[in-house]
Design a protein around this motif. Structure first.
Motif, short mmCIF file in Angstrom:
data_model
loop_
_atom_site.label_atom_id
_atom_site.label_comp_id
_atom_site.label_asym_id
_atom_site.label_seq_id
_atom_site.Cartn_x
_atom_site.Cartn_y
_atom_site.Cartn_z
N VAL A 150 31.35 43.79 27.46
CA VAL A 150 32.76 43.45 27.60
C VAL A 150 32.88 41.98 27.98
O VAL A 150 32.47 41.57 29.06
N SER A 155 35.25 39.83 28.90
CA SER A 155 35.91 39.30 30.10
C SER A 155 35.14 39.62 31.37
O SER A 155 35.11 38.81 32.30
N VAL A 156 34.49 40.77 31.41
CA VAL A 156 33.68 41.11 32.58
C VAL A 156 32.49 40.17 32.67
O VAL A 156 32.19 39.62 33.74
N ASP A 157 31.84 39.96 31.54
CA ASP A 157 30.71 39.04 31.50
C ASP A 157 31.10 37.66 32.03
O ASP A 157 30.38 37.04 32.80
N ALA A 188 33.65 36.92 33.98
CA ALA A 188 33.98 36.97 35.41
C ALA A 188 32.69 36.88 36.23
O ALA A 188 32.63 36.18 37.25
N LEU A 189 31.65 37.55 35.76
CA LEU A 189 30.37 37.50 36.46
C LEU A 189 29.78 36.09 36.40
O LEU A 189 29.21 35.60 37.37
N ASP A 190 29.94 35.44 35.23
CA ASP A 190 29.48 34.06 35.11
C ASP A 190 30.13 33.19 36.18
O ASP A 190 29.47 32.35 36.80
#
Lengths: 249, 249
Positions: A3, A5-7, A9-11
């Motif tokens: 996903v 956007s999740v990726d 956000a984690l970045d």
DNA sequence: AAGCATTTTTCCGCCTAGTGGAAAGGGTAT
DNA sequence: ATACCCTTTCCACTAGGCGGAAAAATGCTT
């Protein structure tokens, strides 16, 4: 598969952590390569959940919500490490520990004690300075800012064997990088020797594992052979616990 | 305003943390109310980044990547707490601490020492059992599983004043909930008294703040008045540090 | 050993939720 | 006072994410 956007956000969270927990929006943009609008929107989401916090100067910092999950995760990792530490105990006959770098301190996160009567016992959760410990050396050997760490902490003499010269210590870190393991020959506590190896997530050193015991017993072992055995175990653990990280390139 | 998928990924992480760091997919579904397909996809993303790990029985657990960010965040929170702890020192004249519950242990995460000559000094990072400390009591007072914690840790006698009966301790937690602060009257260390208040994120107690000093000096203070003052400070800190969490209802 | 119940994983068409360029708004350094 | 840089807002477009339902895997019971 992942996903987006999740990726991302984690970045952002990781970028913040790499900058020491605090950064401006454009700093994050430079590091992640994401467009400003996108970063801002994702930050708003993290902000609303307390995973990120905005300082008065509008810079962003990691937030309190990470502490809870981080603490739970740390105990999990400690638990997974135990079977591997147990193997190290089997191999060496000595107490095995895992530690991570938290700020400028080495923090012990897991331990399996030796079955022998005379053994090391360092409580889990204990903080020590890196310059006088074997784990501390493996952890710093991977970092380019080791000299800065020593600048902040100083190199307090713990025993007559403690290395108190920055130059000698940096040279030792060089050796550690080359041979792949670190030693502590009574530098933290008189009569106690340790041998430590790095745990990597495939990219960077994220933890260190070590065995410690009375000087005479440790000296009696074949260092290179022991180090080889420990490295193997640490590598296995690294790929098991952190292995799926950093994919998707 | 908020990015849906990121919000949901955080929900999953938190659900996992609440379940003690480990849960099956359907457990997460029950807790978050999200459809299976969605959860699975989000978990795959977290998995690929090492924020979540899959056990051999296909259950999911919190992963190692959280440790790094969590550690950085913990230091940040400790830093923000300092001005508040300083106010507590000003108010009480005694050393002020902040601590969180990590597993079954109380861990000190920040401290501002008293200016007095005779003062408490508990190193940041130290772990103690909750039953014999004031912070431990405030932290457990909010949890329904306090009895289980005592079951695991036992109630080792630290001094002649340590409460070693589970029933008496549970009754004390009741009192703590009612009056909003906890005391330690030489239960951890003889001659040392503490008064602790909860730090809330608006929903649950996430940390405790306390002042500690020599028994005679602490006894000389008006407990209720001191507690009122400390609560005010702790509440201010709670809404500043964790305040933006839990919005959007 | 076979069948059943439960839980996890995969699939795919629909469409909403997220994207990102560009312009507006604030701060602060000169 | 002005110019520069950094942050925030806006909006039309469409790619990325959604989720119901079917398939696969696991493990429990008979």
């Amino acid at each position: 598969m992942s996903v987006q956007s999740v990726d991302r956000a984690l970045d952002i969270l990781e970028a913040l952590a790499e900058r020491g927990g605090e950064a401006g929006l454009s700093e994050i943009a430079a590091r992640t390569g994401l467009p400003y609008g996108t970063i801002h929107r994702l930050l708003q989401t993290l902000l609303a959940r307390g995973y990120v916090r905005q300082e008065s100067d509008r810079r962003y910092a990691l937030g309190g919500s990470l502490v809870r999950t981080g603490g739970v995760a740390q105990r999990m990792v400690g638990g997974w490490a135990e079977p591997y530490l147990a193997k190290m105990v089997e191999l060496s006959g000595e107490t095995a520990n895992m530690a991570v770098l938290e700020g400028d301190f080495v923090v012990y996160v897991a331990q399996v004690p030796s079955p022998r009567r005379l053994r090391m016992f360092a409580e889990v959760g204990r903080r020590v300075l890196p310059h006088s410990t074997a784990v501390g050396k493996v952890l710093l050997a991977d970092r380019t800012d080791a000299a800065a760490v020593f600048g902040r902490t100083g190199l307090p003499r713990r025993t007559e064997h403690t290395i108190t010269s920055v130059d000698r210590l940096l040279a030792e870190l060089e050796t550690v990088r080359d041979r792949g393991y670190a030693l502590d020959l009574g530098e933290e506590e008189l009569g106690v020797h340790c041998l430590a190896v790095p745990v990597s997530d495939g990219d960077r050193v994220v933890a260190g594992m070590s065995v410690s015991g009375p000087a005479e017993r440790i000296s009696a072992l074949d260092r290179d052979e022991l180090a080889r055995g420990l490295r193997k175990i640490a590598d296995d653990f690294g790929s098991e616990a952190f292995g799926s990280g950093r994919q998707g390139f």
